[in-house]
Design a protein around this motif. Structure first.
Motif, PDB file in Angstrom:
ATOM      1  N   LEU A 261      45.152  41.148  28.198  1.00 25.86           N
ATOM      2  CA  LEU A 261      44.221  41.524  29.255  1.00 25.86           C
ATOM      3  C   LEU A 261      42.789  41.156  28.880  1.00 25.86           C
ATOM      4  CD1 LEU A 261      43.500  42.846  31.913  1.00 25.86           C
ATOM      5  CD2 LEU A 261      43.623  45.087  30.771  1.00 25.86           C
ATOM      6  N   LYS A 262      42.422  41.383  27.636  1.00 27.57           N
ATOM      7  CA  LYS A 262      41.075  41.019  27.178  1.00 27.57           C
ATOM      8  C   LYS A 262      40.814  39.526  27.385  1.00 27.57           C
ATOM      9  CE  LYS A 262      38.191  40.998  22.998  1.00 27.57           C
ATOM     10  NZ  LYS A 262      38.111  39.533  22.864  1.00 27.57           N
ATOM     11  N   ALA A 263      41.791  38.693  27.031  1.00 23.28           N
ATOM     12  CA  ALA A 263      41.635  37.248  27.222  1.00 23.28           C
ATOM     13  C   ALA A 263      41.513  36.906  28.700  1.00 23.28           C
ATOM     14  CB  ALA A 263      42.817  36.518  26.595  1.00 23.28           C
ATOM     15  N   ALA A 264      42.280  37.596  29.550  1.00 25.38           N
ATOM     16  CA  ALA A 264      42.222  37.332  30.983  1.00 25.38           C
ATOM     17  C   ALA A 264      40.875  37.738  31.572  1.00 25.38           C
ATOM     18  CB  ALA A 264      43.355  38.056  31.696  1.00 25.38           C
ATOM     19  N   LEU A 265      40.305  38.829  31.086  1.00 27.59           N
ATOM     20  CA  LEU A 265      39.014  39.285  31.593  1.00 27.59           C
ATOM     21  C   LEU A 265      37.894  38.311  31.260  1.00 27.59           C
ATOM     22  CD1 LEU A 265      39.197  43.120  30.834  1.00 27.59           C
ATOM     23  CD2 LEU A 265      39.040  42.055  33.096  1.00 27.59           C
ATOM     24  N   ALA A 266      38.066  37.551  30.181  1.00 31.20           N
ATOM     25  CA  ALA A 266      37.018  36.613  29.772  1.00 31.20           C
ATOM     26  C   ALA A 266      36.752  35.565  30.844  1.00 31.20           C
ATOM     27  CB  ALA A 266      37.407  35.945  28.456  1.00 31.20           C
ATOM     28  N   GLY A 267      37.771  35.184  31.614  1.00 35.96           N
ATOM     29  CA  GLY A 267      37.585  34.188  32.661  1.00 35.96           C
ATOM     30  C   GLY A 267      37.715  34.761  34.057  1.00 35.96           C
ATOM     31  N   CYS A 268      37.528  36.059  34.184  1.00 42.09           N
ATOM     32  CA  CYS A 268      37.761  36.747  35.462  1.00 42.09           C
ATOM     33  C   CYS A 268      36.450  36.957  36.217  1.00 42.09           C
ATOM     34  CB  CYS A 268      38.442  38.092  35.204  1.00 42.09           C
ATOM     35  SG  CYS A 268      38.737  39.074  36.677  1.00 42.09           S
ATOM     36  N   ARG A 269      36.496  36.698  37.531  1.00 35.66           N
ATOM     37  CA  ARG A 269      35.355  37.008  38.394  1.00 35.66           C
ATOM     38  C   ARG A 269      35.617  38.253  39.238  1.00 35.66           C
ATOM     39  NH1 ARG A 269      35.012  31.628  41.693  1.00 35.66           N
ATOM     40  NH2 ARG A 269      37.262  32.016  41.553  1.00 35.66           N
ATOM     41  N   ASP A 270      36.855  38.376  39.723  1.00 36.58           N
ATOM     42  CA  ASP A 270      37.219  39.504  40.578  1.00 36.58           C
ATOM     43  C   ASP A 270      38.437  40.212  39.992  1.00 36.58           C
ATOM     44  OD1 ASP A 270      35.531  39.169  43.210  1.00 36.58           O
ATOM     45  OD2 ASP A 270      36.258  37.163  42.701  1.00 36.58           O
ATOM     46  N   LEU A 271      38.274  41.519  39.755  1.00 38.44           N
ATOM     47  CA  LEU A 271      39.348  42.335  39.193  1.00 38.44           C
ATOM     48  C   LEU A 271      39.741  43.393  40.214  1.00 38.44           C
ATOM     49  CD1 LEU A 271      41.120  43.640  36.917  1.00 38.44           C
ATOM     50  CD2 LEU A 271      39.041  44.831  36.176  1.00 38.44           C
ATOM     51  N   LEU A 272      41.030  43.502  40.463  1.00 38.12           N
ATOM     52  CA  LEU A 272      41.555  44.562  41.320  1.00 38.12           C
ATOM     53  C   LEU A 272      42.316  45.553  40.456  1.00 38.12           C
ATOM     54  CD1 LEU A 272      42.115  45.740  44.166  1.00 38.12           C
ATOM     55  CD2 LEU A 272      44.206  44.348  44.208  1.00 38.12           C
ATOM     56  N   VAL A 273      41.961  46.822  40.554  1.00 34.60           N
ATOM     57  CA  VAL A 273      42.636  47.886  39.817  1.00 34.60           C
ATOM     58  C   VAL A 273      43.376  48.760  40.823  1.00 34.60           C
ATOM     59  CG1 VAL A 273      42.374  49.887  38.309  1.00 34.60           C
ATOM     60  CG2 VAL A 273      40.911  47.879  37.980  1.00 34.60           C
ATOM     61  N   VAL A 274      44.671  48.921  40.622  1.00 36.23           N
ATOM     62  CA  VAL A 274      45.474  49.783  41.492  1.00 36.23           C
ATOM     63  C   VAL A 274      45.684  51.109  40.758  1.00 36.23           C
ATOM     64  CG1 VAL A 274      47.623  50.051  42.762  1.00 36.23           C
ATOM     65  CG2 VAL A 274      46.599  47.779  42.505  1.00 36.23           C
TER      66      VAL A 274
END
Length: 528
Positions: A261-274
């Motif tokens: 998840l940390k690696a994915a957040l590095a290139g993330c612009r929009d995060l959806l949390v359910v």
């Protein structure tokens, strides 16, 4: 790392806190690693019994007392380097200064003091204790069993590939890149081996042969036991729209989950949390602090509905709004589909559409009692145990997130950091010959931005609510029944909640008017 402090079926989240510091804490307060004495020698705390094993979680050194959470400054030494200070655990609270707090020393000494009173292995032969589960309950059970019976052969089995580690930092400091999971070993720098426990990693238990007293592993081996402790914890509660393993979908439970998840957040612009519970909101706050645009969908009318009252939930909601997080309450997820570019398009029951680079699901958890149920043990939304942590099979005990145990109003399941440790230790000692009862005052804590959210005690219907005005964005609320404090929760009120815990534990009669008056110190009520 996960939702409420509510008995009988509701999952009680998280990390717990105690208020009493050790004598060593008081003696050394204000002196940190890197300090030097008058002769220029680097200062280190003296070992006191087993207290030098700083990796074992301290019951007394907790988050209720901020002055006990001593700051460590390492200059240019990276927290990723275990040589920087392997005996500290990141709490993720002061992000600018990377404040750390020491854990475990007192608990290790406590486990050590409890040893020696059980069976010795002499005339009765070698006692084999097997513990299934490498979380806090399993780790403390294994260490406590070895302390209880120094001659016991104790084996700890974990599905993960690493030494047992603390999970609270995963949704905060680890995602923010401030620490790594290996910076927080539960058993200390020497690992569980330093406590005389054999650790088997990547050990998947497939069956328990109760007649033959053996645990069957996926690789075909069978491990015999005289006493078995099951501490399999809990598993994420999946939603059908976004099952585990779906593309760009993350459920945060283990260090491997956190790294991905940390690696994915590095290139993330929009995060959806359910999910607007503790774990979902902690991930949301981490994402916002990383500069990611965050949207949270919560099916309940407000966030933290199973954990906090409306006032505290509202304060947390406002904090997220100030950081740009868009929280939609009373909102259901209808569909989630992958787009051509790989992004996820989520449609709500109201018809709103959100497109996100990644989705994190934090909709709670369920007890991992499959192994126990397949062995024929009594289960009921968790493994049913008695006050001594024994299951329906006297040779098998269980502890932690996976169990239901006797609470004030019947069987209850808690998912709670301190609970897992304390109950695990009781189960371990009883597996090695003791006969102790487990009682607890549950609590939880969560860190989001500059908010330190805590609750302690057993909430109960029919309680009278008292608000204690503190000012400065701090909140403190009490619940009373028949003139005695049963539950307290607050924001940035660590000292007061430490006193509230003692009032609850000692069942001290209190006056509601005095509780509501901030000029009346809670410590004074303990002396009445």
């Amino acid at each position: 790392m996960e939702a409420g402090n509510v008995p009988d079926g509701s999952v009680h989240r998280r990390r717990s806190a105690r208020s009493r510091g050790t004598r060593e804490d008081r003696r050394t307060r204000g002196r940190g690693f890197g300090s030097r004495d008058s002769r220029g020698r680097a200062w280190r705390p003296r070992a006191r019994g087993l207290a030098h094993r700083t990796g074992v979680q301290s019951r007394a050194c907790d988050n209720d007392r901020p002055h006990r959470r001593r700051e460590r400054r390492f200059g240019n030494r990276s927290l990723q380097d275990p040589r920087a200070n392997p005996a500290v655990v990141a709490d993720g609270r002061a992000f600018q200064e990377r404040r750390l707090h020491r854990r475990h020393a007192d608990r290790s000494a406590r486990l050590g003091r409890s040893g020696g009173s059980g069976r010795s292995g002499g005339s009765s032969g070698l006692v084999r204790v097997v513990v299934i589960g490498g979380g806090p309950a399993g780790t403390f059970a294994a260490i406590a069993a070895r302390k209880q019976d120094a001659d016991a052969a104790v084996t700890l089995l974990t599905r993960e590939r690493c030494e047992p580690y603390e999970k609270p930092p995963l949704s905060k400091a680890v995602l923010l890149g401030r620490v790594s999971p290996e910076d927080a070993p539960i058993a200390g720098p020497a690992g569980v081996a330093g406590h005389g426990v054999v650790l088997e990693t990547s050990a998947d238990c497939t069956a328990i042969d109760r007649t033959g007293h053996v645990v069957v592993l996926a690789d075909g081996r069978c491990l015999p036991y005289e006493a078995l402790v099951i501490a399999t914890g809990s598993t994420p509660r999946e939603i059908p729209q976004l099952p585990v393993g779906a593309p760009r979908t993350y459920y945060l439970r283990t260090e491997a989950d956190a790294r991905v998840l940390k690696a994915a957040l590095a290139g993330c612009r929009d995060l959806l949390v359910v999910g607007g519970g503790l774990i979902g909101l902690e991930v949301a706050s981490s994402g916002a602090m990383l500069g990611v645009k965050v949207t949270v969908l919560e099916v309940a009318p407000r966030i933290l509905a199973r954990v906090c009252d409306e006032q505290i939930g509202g304060a947390v909601h406002e904090a997220h709004a100030r950081h740009g997080v868009d929280i939609r309450v009373g909102t259901t997820l209808l569909t989630a589909t992958a787009q051509r570019d790989g992004r996820i398009a989520a449609v709500t029951g109201a018809g709103d559409r959100f497109v996100a680079d990644i989705v994190v699901v934090g909709t709670g958890s369920k007890p991992d009692d499959t192994l126990a149920a397949s062995a024929g043990l009594a289960t009921d939304d968790g493994i049913v145990v008695d006050a001594q942590c024994r299951t329906s099979d006297r040779a098998i005990l269980a502890a932690g997130d996976c169990v239901r145990f006797p609470g004030p109003q019947g069987l209850v399941r808690l998912e709670n950091w301190l609970h897992a440790q304390d109950q695990g230790a009781i189960a371990g000692r009883n597996a090695a010959g003791a006969n102790e009862r487990y009682t607890t005052v549950p609590s939880f804590w969560s860190e989001q931005y500059d908010l330190y959210i805590q609750g302690v005690g057993w909430p109960a219907p029919g309680s009278a609510r008292v608000h204690r005005p503190l000012g400065g964005g701090r909140v403190l609320i009490f619940d009373l029944i028949d003139g005695r404090l049963t539950y307290a929760m607050g924001i940035n009120a660590q000292r007061d909640l430490a006193m509230a815990r003692r009032l609850i534990e000692r069942r001290v009669a209190v006056d509601a008017t005095a509780l509501a008056d901030p000029a009346q110190p809670l410590a004074g009520m303990l002396k009445r």
